[in-house]
Structures are given as structure tokens and as C-alpha cells.
Design a protein around this motif. Sequence first.
Motif, mmCIF file in Angstrom:
data_model
loop_
_atom_site.group_PDB
_atom_site.id
_atom_site.type_symbol
_atom_site.label_atom_id
_atom_site.label_comp_id
_atom_site.label_asym_id
_atom_site.label_seq_id
_atom_site.Cartn_x
_atom_site.Cartn_y
_atom_site.Cartn_z
ATOM 1 N N MET A 1 5.750 9.780 2.535
ATOM 2 C CA MET A 1 5.490 10.619 1.368
ATOM 3 C C MET A 1 4.873 11.940 1.831
ATOM 4 O O MET A 1 4.134 11.973 2.812
ATOM 5 C CB MET A 1 4.567 9.908 0.365
ATOM 6 N N ALA A 2 5.208 13.017 1.143
ATOM 7 C CA ALA A 2 4.656 14.349 1.415
ATOM 8 C C ALA A 2 4.786 14.728 2.889
ATOM 9 O O ALA A 2 3.897 15.364 3.458
ATOM 10 C CB ALA A 2 3.191 14.415 0.975
ATOM 11 N N GLY A 3 5.891 14.323 3.521
ATOM 12 C CA GLY A 3 6.133 14.698 4.898
ATOM 13 C C GLY A 3 5.329 13.925 5.921
ATOM 14 O O GLY A 3 5.322 14.287 7.106
ATOM 15 N N GLN A 4 4.649 12.875 5.495
ATOM 16 C CA GLN A 4 3.849 12.048 6.393
ATOM 17 C C GLN A 4 4.136 10.575 6.120
ATOM 18 O O GLN A 4 4.718 10.221 5.090
ATOM 19 C CB GLN A 4 2.355 12.318 6.176
ATOM 20 N N VAL A 5 3.700 9.722 7.038
ATOM 21 C CA VAL A 5 3.744 8.283 6.811
ATOM 22 C C VAL A 5 2.369 7.840 6.338
ATOM 23 O O VAL A 5 1.355 8.171 6.960
ATOM 24 C CB VAL A 5 4.132 7.514 8.085
ATOM 25 N N ALA A 6 2.340 7.125 5.239
ATOM 26 C CA ALA A 6 1.067 6.637 4.687
ATOM 27 C C ALA A 6 0.963 5.136 4.926
ATOM 28 O O ALA A 6 1.960 4.406 4.858
ATOM 29 C CB ALA A 6 0.979 6.934 3.195
ATOM 30 N N GLY A 7 -0.250 4.672 5.193
ATOM 31 C CA GLY A 7 -0.534 3.249 5.293
ATOM 32 C C GLY A 7 -1.121 2.770 3.978
ATOM 33 O O GLY A 7 -2.242 3.142 3.624
ATOM 34 N N LEU A 8 -0.384 1.958 3.227
ATOM 35 C CA LEU A 8 -0.768 1.601 1.870
ATOM 36 C C LEU A 8 -1.502 0.266 1.811
ATOM 37 O O LEU A 8 -1.233 -0.660 2.585
ATOM 38 C CB LEU A 8 0.464 1.536 0.963
ATOM 39 N N GLU B 1 -7.486 -5.425 -0.349
ATOM 40 C CA GLU B 1 -6.881 -5.397 0.978
ATOM 41 C C GLU B 1 -7.601 -4.463 1.930
ATOM 42 O O GLU B 1 -7.535 -4.635 3.151
ATOM 43 C CB GLU B 1 -5.413 -4.973 0.885
ATOM 44 N N ALA B 2 -8.296 -3.458 1.398
ATOM 45 C CA ALA B 2 -9.025 -2.539 2.259
ATOM 46 C C ALA B 2 -10.102 -3.252 3.067
ATOM 47 O O ALA B 2 -10.551 -2.746 4.096
ATOM 48 C CB ALA B 2 -9.663 -1.428 1.421
ATOM 49 N N ALA B 3 -10.516 -4.427 2.615
ATOM 50 C CA ALA B 3 -11.537 -5.193 3.339
ATOM 51 C C ALA B 3 -10.964 -5.923 4.542
ATOM 52 O O ALA B 3 -11.726 -6.424 5.379
ATOM 53 C CB ALA B 3 -12.213 -6.191 2.398
ATOM 54 N N TYR B 4 -9.642 -5.992 4.649
ATOM 55 C CA TYR B 4 -8.990 -6.734 5.730
ATOM 56 C C TYR B 4 -8.475 -5.758 6.779
ATOM 57 O O TYR B 4 -7.383 -5.194 6.639
ATOM 58 C CB TYR B 4 -7.855 -7.579 5.184
ATOM 59 N N ALA B 5 -9.246 -5.584 7.838
ATOM 60 C CA ALA B 5 -8.841 -4.647 8.888
ATOM 61 C C ALA B 5 -7.482 -5.017 9.468
ATOM 62 O O ALA B 5 -6.690 -4.137 9.816
ATOM 63 C CB ALA B 5 -9.907 -4.614 9.984
ATOM 64 N N ARG B 6 -7.198 -6.301 9.565
ATOM 65 C CA ARG B 6 -5.928 -6.728 10.160
ATOM 66 C C ARG B 6 -4.736 -6.288 9.316
ATOM 67 O O ARG B 6 -3.640 -6.090 9.844
ATOM 68 C CB ARG B 6 -5.912 -8.236 10.367
ATOM 69 N N ARG B 7 -4.933 -6.146 8.005
ATOM 70 C CA ARG B 7 -3.857 -5.665 7.143
ATOM 71 C C ARG B 7 -3.641 -4.169 7.337
ATOM 72 O O ARG B 7 -2.499 -3.680 7.377
ATOM 73 C CB ARG B 7 -4.191 -5.948 5.679
ATOM 74 N N ILE B 8 -4.720 -3.414 7.441
ATOM 75 C CA ILE B 8 -4.616 -1.961 7.569
ATOM 76 C C ILE B 8 -4.036 -1.586 8.930
ATOM 77 O O ILE B 8 -3.266 -0.622 9.050
ATOM 78 C CB ILE B 8 -5.995 -1.310 7.368
ATOM 79 N N ARG B 9 -4.369 -2.340 9.958
ATOM 80 C CA ARG B 9 -3.928 -2.027 11.322
ATOM 81 C C ARG B 9 -2.416 -2.044 11.456
ATOM 82 O O ARG B 9 -1.858 -1.358 12.324
ATOM 83 C CB ARG B 9 -4.530 -3.029 12.313
#
Length: 512
Positions: A381-388, A393-401
Motif C-alpha cells: 500500500m502507498a508504494g510500501q509493504v506494510a506488516g498488518l 496480535e500486536a502483543a505477539y512478537a512472533r506474529r509481527i516478525r
Amino acid sequence: MTRPRGEGSKPVRAPEPLLWLAGRPLTGWSATGLSVLAGAVLVLAFAPFDLHLLAPLALALWFAVLRGATPRAALRHGYAFGLAFFGFGVTWIFNSLLIFGDAPWLVATLVTLLFVLCLALYPALLAWSLTRYLGPAPLASWLLALVAGFVILELLRGWLFSGFPWLLVGHVLLDSPARGWLPVVGEAGGALLVGLLAAVLVLAAARRFSAGALLLAALLAASAAVLPWRWVEPAGPSLSVGIVQGNIEQARKWEEDGVRHAMSRYTGMSQEAAGVDLLVWPETAIPAFYFEVDSELEQFSATMEEAGTELVIGIFDYDPVDRSMYNSIRHIPSAATYDKRQLVPFGEYLPLRDRLAWLDRLLDIPMSDLSAGTGSGRVEMAGQVAGLSICYEAAYARRIRTALPEAGFLLNVSNDAWFGATLAPHQHLQIARVRSLEMGRPMIRSTNTGISALIDAEGRVTAQAGLFTSEVLRGEIQPQQGHTPAARFGPWPAVLLALLLLLPALRSLRRA
């Protein structure tokens, strides 16, 4: 004294308590009371209080209480510590069940109590096992083992039974001078650092100044070597962002005209942010399935695109093939969708549904039979890759990684209306800030009732909305590239170090 290990062996003397009052050791229920105090004080190190120096002090007090205790007494002290820590720190669960889950008062009370009782088992089992198996070890070795066990049990708490990675001690480093450790060793390593600082305090109180000074010197030397490093760098131009915080009450969303009300609120407020690169609506901003409102949303998105704005919304999605329902984020211009992977037990799905159907009937939680999504969480999105990510889920580092290193920024949508006016919205924002610092990525955090925020790659809030306010938040984020050690290796370096810290105590007992 402990029982001799074999015929002819010397008895191993049990350690003396560290805490004394009026010439007598502080043991029994007095020590249990101090454990309660330590657990309650530890909560004050987290948001919204942010008294981070209290974390090593509270842990040091609890560590000192455990030294010299019998396994049975240590079990009680550990359980008391856990009851105070979680009983004070996660009381918002009762509010969520009673007010927004529409559960009877008795049911909300019992579920919250059972939850806290279960969480308190973690420090209780740690205290019992350390005193039972490593109690006679020398003080310094025993403290290192206790810190190691504490870190390992926090990791287990974030993983077992889908996990509850909330109030992790490493998060208190966020606004401290030691914050630079988080992108290096992550939240698990942060907890290790806090625990080692607590060990230094216990050693000093016990007049083991040489051991305490040696440990402190090692921590300072490691900090001097690690903290100056910068792991990420800017990637491309900054992006202008608008966040619409509609502040629609949870009950109002599900009234008969809730969809029309939400659509009118969000489209109307969005006009104020026309022209930004990205416009973000929060989790389930429109309380409907996407196919029910797709034509109106796509028409509005096309209007915003004429002004150069891409619309990203949180909404429910439905797969007619297998009849699965998802909590989703949709980038309207590209039709790219992310489905939430880490669902909240009892809120978004019911574990053991065949045995707990009675509980489902007592709770009135809309859309509580969702399916888990898959994938990496990356969307362009907007010319970049976003990590959604969505909400919890923000509490799970393994999901964000999983979105890194490709993602230049993180985007989290949440509906914190469930929490009400409790500690939880502030704790949730703190977790999001930790995740940005840990991963070296800015985050767009869009919530329904607050606290929406723009967070830079250092974990600092650059723009923030209020709590229970209706407003449009505007600002900029700078996408980043690169890989922090915490994002690359996860908790494993901290786990390895924790296991190494167990060795001195095990070796001393073998010699004994």
C-alpha cells in the motif's frame, strides 16, 4: 537441614532467609504479605503509571522473600505474588465481560477470578521448583537461576493455550535508559535484564558486594557495547497518514441502524483527511461483512483516490465456499485482505466448543465464532509493504516478525472499546510501542475509541488521539529497512542465555 544425598555424604545446609525484622527472620504469612506487595507494586512499572524503576525493586523484594523459604512456603509466596500482579494488572477482563460481553455479574466475576488464579500458577510453580531443586545453591547462583526461570516462564505464558503475552516485564524498559536493549534482545531479553538488575539489588542488600558489583559491571559493559548500534535506516520518502477514530460505543455499533450510523460517521470524518497517502479506519469500523457494504465502500474509496488517498479499513469478511468468517483488514484500492491469525479465546472463538457451549450461551459477544487467517501479514500500500496485525496480535512478537524484513512499516487496527476506562488501553498502547522499537518499524495504530497513535521506529509516539474522543489524527511516518537482531532471531538468544544462567546453580549442587 536437607536430607543427606547418600550414606557418608555431608548434609547440605538450607540457606538462611534474607529478610529480618527485630532480630527475627521474616517468614510465614508476613513474607506472603510482602509477596502481595511486590506483585502489586510491579504493576506500577507498566503504563499508565510508567514507574519503570519499580520493576527491579519489586522483583528484588520478591526474590529476597523466596530465599530460604521451604518449597511449600515458596509456593504460597509465588501464588500470592501472581494473584496481586495479575489481579491488579488485568482487572479490565471483568469490565469487558460484564459491560461489553453482557455476562451476568456472577459469571464475569468467576471467569475473571479463574483467569487470575490460573495465571498466578506461573510464578507459584517457579518459586516452588527453584526452592525445591536449587534452594541450597549459593545466593548468586540461585539468583541467576531464578532470573532464568522467570524469563522462561514468561515465554511459556505467551505461548501455552494460545498465550497471554500481556504485562511482560521486559516492556518496562520502553521509556528507560536501557530501552536500546529491546531491538537487540527483544522483550524476553528485556525481562532478563530487569531480573538481573533485581539480582544486583538483592546481592547488595545481602552484603555480597563483590558479586553484585561484578554482575552490574558486566551489564554496564554489555550496554556500552550494544546500545550505540543502529539496526535500521530510512526506506524511501515519508508517508502522510490519517487515522479516523470514530468513538462509536460498542453497544451502539450493534443496534439496528449501527451499520448506517458507522458508515455515515466514518465517511463524514474522513473528508477532513483527504489528500493524505493512507487513511485508516479501525478494527471492525463498519459492523458488517464486506460483501454487504462493498459497493458503498468502493465508491467512497474511489472518491478518496481522486485526492491521492488510499483507504484501509477494518471489517468482517466472509468466505461463501466454506462459510468461514474472518476479522479482516482490507486495502480497498487493491482489494488485498489480511485475516486475523491470533484470535482471542472466548471473544472471537470458543475453545472446546462442544464442552463449553453453556458459556457461549451466557456471553453475548457479537461475531464470536470466527476463523483464523493465514499468511505473513504483508500487504502493499502507498508504494510500501506494510506488516498488518489486528488488535491483540500486536502483543505477539512472533506474529509481527513474519512480515519482516520486507515490511517498511507496521499497521495495527484495534477496537479497545471492550476495555472501557481501565488500564488496558494504556497497556495496549505500550505493547504497540514496544513492538515498533523491537522490530525497528514505525506503526500506524488505529482504534475505535482510543488510544490511536502514530509511533516511530524508536517506539516514540509522534501523534496521539485521546481516549473516548471522536477525532481525525494526522501525521507522518518514515518507513524503515533493515533487520534488528530481535526481529531476526526472536526470543532464542534470550532463551539460550537463560539456560546458561542455570548452569552455576546446577554445578554447585552437583559439587555439594
